[in-house]
Design a protein around this motif. Sequence first.
Motif, short mmCIF file in Angstrom:
data_model
loop_
_atom_site.label_atom_id
_atom_site.label_comp_id
_atom_site.label_asym_id
_atom_site.label_seq_id
_atom_site.Cartn_x
_atom_site.Cartn_y
_atom_site.Cartn_z
N UNK A 1 0.76 -1.11 0.10
CA UNK A 1 -0.16 -0.02 0.05
C UNK A 1 0.86 1.14 0.10
N UNK A 2 0.50 2.05 -0.92
CA UNK A 2 1.34 3.50 -1.01
C UNK A 2 0.85 4.41 0.02
N UNK A 3 1.88 4.95 0.85
CA UNK A 3 1.34 6.16 1.76
C UNK A 3 0.50 7.00 1.27
N UNK A 4 0.45 7.39 -0.26
CA UNK A 4 -0.58 8.34 -0.77
C UNK A 4 -1.77 7.97 -0.77
N UNK A 5 -2.31 6.61 -0.61
CA UNK A 5 -3.54 6.19 -0.69
C UNK A 5 -4.20 6.35 0.73
N UNK A 6 -3.45 6.52 1.56
CA UNK A 6 -4.13 6.72 3.06
C UNK A 6 -3.87 7.62 3.75
N UNK A 7 -3.33 8.67 3.11
CA UNK A 7 -2.99 10.28 3.69
C UNK A 7 -3.95 11.27 2.89
N UNK A 8 -4.41 12.08 3.80
CA UNK A 8 -5.09 13.28 3.07
C UNK A 8 -5.11 14.36 4.07
N UNK A 9 -5.64 15.45 3.78
CA UNK A 9 -5.55 16.70 4.38
C UNK A 9 -6.45 16.60 5.79
N UNK A 10 -7.31 15.72 5.66
CA UNK A 10 -8.37 15.59 6.73
C UNK A 10 -7.65 15.16 7.99
N UNK A 11 -6.40 14.47 7.72
CA UNK A 11 -5.83 13.89 9.01
C UNK A 11 -4.74 14.55 9.17
N UNK A 12 -4.53 15.81 8.79
CA UNK A 12 -3.41 16.58 9.06
C UNK A 12 -3.95 17.76 9.83
N UNK A 13 -3.26 18.06 11.09
CA UNK A 13 -3.69 19.11 11.85
C UNK A 13 -2.35 19.63 12.34
N UNK A 14 -2.13 20.93 12.00
CA UNK A 14 -0.70 21.75 12.26
C UNK A 14 -0.74 22.53 13.34
N UNK A 15 -1.93 22.74 14.06
CA UNK A 15 -1.98 23.80 15.33
C UNK A 15 -2.60 22.77 16.65
N UNK A 16 -2.07 21.56 16.72
CA UNK A 16 -2.38 20.76 17.87
C UNK A 16 -2.37 21.63 19.27
N UNK A 17 -3.41 21.49 19.83
CA UNK A 17 -3.44 22.01 21.42
C UNK A 17 -2.74 21.31 22.51
N UNK A 18 -2.23 19.90 22.11
CA UNK A 18 -1.91 19.17 23.16
C UNK A 18 -0.52 19.69 23.65
N UNK A 19 -0.38 19.49 25.05
CA UNK A 19 0.75 19.79 25.92
C UNK A 19 1.44 18.63 26.38
N UNK A 20 0.98 17.54 26.15
CA UNK A 20 1.77 16.42 26.32
C UNK A 20 1.28 15.15 25.61
N UNK A 21 1.98 13.83 25.86
CA UNK A 21 1.85 12.71 25.00
C UNK A 21 0.42 12.31 25.00
N UNK A 22 -0.23 12.07 26.27
CA UNK A 22 -1.49 11.71 26.21
C UNK A 22 -2.53 12.46 25.17
N UNK A 23 -2.37 13.94 25.56
CA UNK A 23 -3.28 15.01 24.80
C UNK A 23 -2.99 14.84 23.46
N UNK A 24 -1.83 14.46 23.03
CA UNK A 24 -1.38 14.40 21.40
C UNK A 24 -2.20 13.10 21.03
N UNK A 25 -1.82 12.03 21.64
CA UNK A 25 -2.55 10.82 20.92
C UNK A 25 -3.97 10.85 20.98
N UNK A 26 -4.66 11.48 22.02
CA UNK A 26 -6.03 11.65 22.00
C UNK A 26 -6.38 12.59 20.83
N UNK A 27 -5.78 13.72 20.60
CA UNK A 27 -6.36 14.76 19.67
C UNK A 27 -5.94 14.05 18.31
#
Length: 156
Positions: free
Chosen positions: A1-27
Amino acid sequence: MDIMKILNTNRVILNMQAKNKTEAIEELTDILHKDGAISCRKTFINDVWQRESEGSTGFENHIAIPHGKSAAVIHTTLAIGRTQHEIPWETLDGSKVRCIILFAVRLEDQNTTHIRLLSQVAGALADDDIIEQLLKEDSPQKIVDLFSQYAESGVC
């Protein structure tokens, strides 16, 4: 499977609010859930933490690549997030994390597709220019394009 078949802009967030690992995984899990990639948020998060307990998924150069192999994954995919804050994470070079690439892997794909995708991402992350752009770029489409260009170059 090619990475481009599974990656799209809906799954990219460039301003995450997370301040720790738990919050990052949850976000990032919330993004995958909202986009229909996973069926059960709680199950998936538990599976990600199961994998984290086996060894850190911190890479280097401010990058982490956590992953969950889970029955809650509808289709294998990944989400990319960049934090506004440096997050403590066990990394190979001791750097704090600013970019997280979360893999969501169907159990059926854990020994095949997962390995190929991980190889493609790790190969891209070996390129200092790609890492620099991951940490600076403000456009989700340009983040997707980074991986697309890398895959098209035939390097991976």
